[in-house]
Structure formats: C-alpha cells, structure tokens
Design a protein around this motif. Sequence first.
Motif, PDB file in Angstrom:
ATOM      1  N   PRO A 192       0.833  -1.210   0.000  1.00 51.39           N
ATOM      2  CA  PRO A 192       0.000   0.000   0.000  1.00 51.39           C
ATOM      3  C   PRO A 192       0.863   1.254   0.000  1.00 51.39           C
ATOM      4  O   PRO A 192       2.071   1.199   0.287  1.00 51.39           O
ATOM      5  N   ALA A 193       0.250   2.369  -0.292  1.00 57.49           N
ATOM      6  CA  ALA A 193       0.963   3.644  -0.251  1.00 57.49           C
ATOM      7  C   ALA A 193       1.443   3.921   1.173  1.00 57.49           C
ATOM      8  O   ALA A 193       0.773   3.566   2.149  1.00 57.49           O
ATOM      9  N   ARG A 194       2.603   4.563   1.274  1.00 56.00           N
ATOM     10  CA  ARG A 194       3.126   4.902   2.602  1.00 56.00           C
ATOM     11  C   ARG A 194       2.144   5.792   3.361  1.00 56.00           C
ATOM     12  O   ARG A 194       2.011   5.689   4.587  1.00 56.00           O
ATOM     13  N   GLU A 195       1.462   6.665   2.622  1.00 61.05           N
ATOM     14  CA  GLU A 195       0.492   7.549   3.265  1.00 61.05           C
ATOM     15  C   GLU A 195      -0.681   6.769   3.854  1.00 61.05           C
ATOM     16  O   GLU A 195      -1.259   7.180   4.870  1.00 61.05           O
ATOM     17  N   THR A 196      -1.025   5.646   3.229  1.00 62.11           N
ATOM     18  CA  THR A 196      -2.116   4.814   3.749  1.00 62.11           C
ATOM     19  C   THR A 196      -1.725   4.191   5.075  1.00 62.11           C
ATOM     20  O   THR A 196      -2.510   4.191   6.035  1.00 62.11           O
TER      21      THR A 196
END
Length: 243
Positions: free
Chosen positions: A189-193
């Motif tokens: 997943p995205a790091r921001e997620t």
Amino acid sequence: MPLHRDEGVVLRTRNLGEADRIITFLTRDRGRVRAVAKGVRRTSSKFGSRLEPFTFVDVQIFEKHGRDLHLVTQAETLAAYGGTLVSDYPAYTAGQAMLETAERLSEDDVPAVQQYLLLVGGLRTLASGEHSAGLVLDAFLLRSLAIAGYAPSFEDCARCGDPGAHRFFNLPAGGAVCSDCKPAGSVAPARETLALLGALLAGDWGVADASADKHRREGSGLVAAYLQWHLERGLRSLRLVER
C-alpha cells in the motif's frame, strides 16, 4: 444477587413471541448480556424506545441461571444516538458495523470494560459529526482489534521488529513487514495509507482528518481484510458502509 444494575449500550434486538424482544447489551460490568424485555413491542410499554440499538441506558436486569434468559426490569436512557444516526446514511451504517463488531468481540457475561468504553466513545464521536464516519469506523475497528489482542503494526516489522516504516503489509503476519520478512501474498500500500492507519490506531486525528480520499479508501480495504482475517468471517453490516 438476582437483581443487577449496570450501564449498557443496546447492540441488537430480536422479536420474541407476540410482544417481547430479546435485547443484546454490551455492559460496563458484565460484558455482553442477553435479556428479555417483556411487552416492549406494545404501544403501552414502559420501556418505549429506550431499548433500541444505539441507545446508552442505565438498566436493571433480573439474572437467571442455567439456560433461561435474563429479564430486563427497568431501563433509563442516558443517551440516544439512534435518532441522530438514522438521518445520516454513512454514519448509520458505520454505527451498525461498530455495534456488530462489539458483539462479535465480546462474550456473554464476561467483563469487557475497554470494549464497552471504546464503543460508548465511538458512538458519541460518530453522532457528533466531528470526523468523517469512515475514519471513525476504521479507528474503532483497529482499536477494538487491539483490545482483543490483534493490534496490527503499521511501522515496525511485525515479524522481526525492525524499525520502520516498511513498504509491505501482510495480514497473517500481523501488518507491516520488511523486505526480508515479506511472505508471499504481501501487498504494497501507499506509505500515506499506512501512516493514516497508524494515526487512527493512535488517535492522531490531525493526521487522519488531513488524509486524502484515495488513502482512506485503500486503508478501509486493509482494515476490513484484517478484521475478516481475525474474525474468520466478515461483518454483514460492513458491506453496506459507503467507502
């Protein structure tokens, strides 16, 4: 003593006979309690709307032993969140998922004070509209799992403990994993997620409220999958939640 007074949240109701209902509560002292409310479906019932889902009540219960269900003998409303939530579909469906989760992660007549306090606070926050209903739900699900002993890692490696942040996420492994420990079937997943999910677990609403919709959607998918993994089957109500 046969008579017990407690605070509780109504999780679910089920009709019994022509006028009665079985009420499922999550209570402060006794955990999940199932009790019969006699005549509650009659218009003349003294309980009226006090024993509907989302209602926070002061309840008196006559405890029976063996296979007989307990009896509700008195109930006073402390807070009624249903009236607010029913007019807001995203909040209402999120609330239903919270009630179902609380029921699934508690046991009959086994104290679950932390789950109880989390549910009361979660419903209050949901009804206030202070944060997005989806964020409140995901925060509640993550914290409920943590209380039950299934806290996921969103930063350090869940297998070797190597400090993060790490790129990969794996359900059976318990969350974030490093590239060396990454099992087959891991997702990236995205790091921001992952940062968003960590913020929800920690209660950092500043980070959560500032998150982008695409990261919220991806995070909700991970939370739902992680919950299903540990419950071994999904929540019926979660299918209705708008994402």
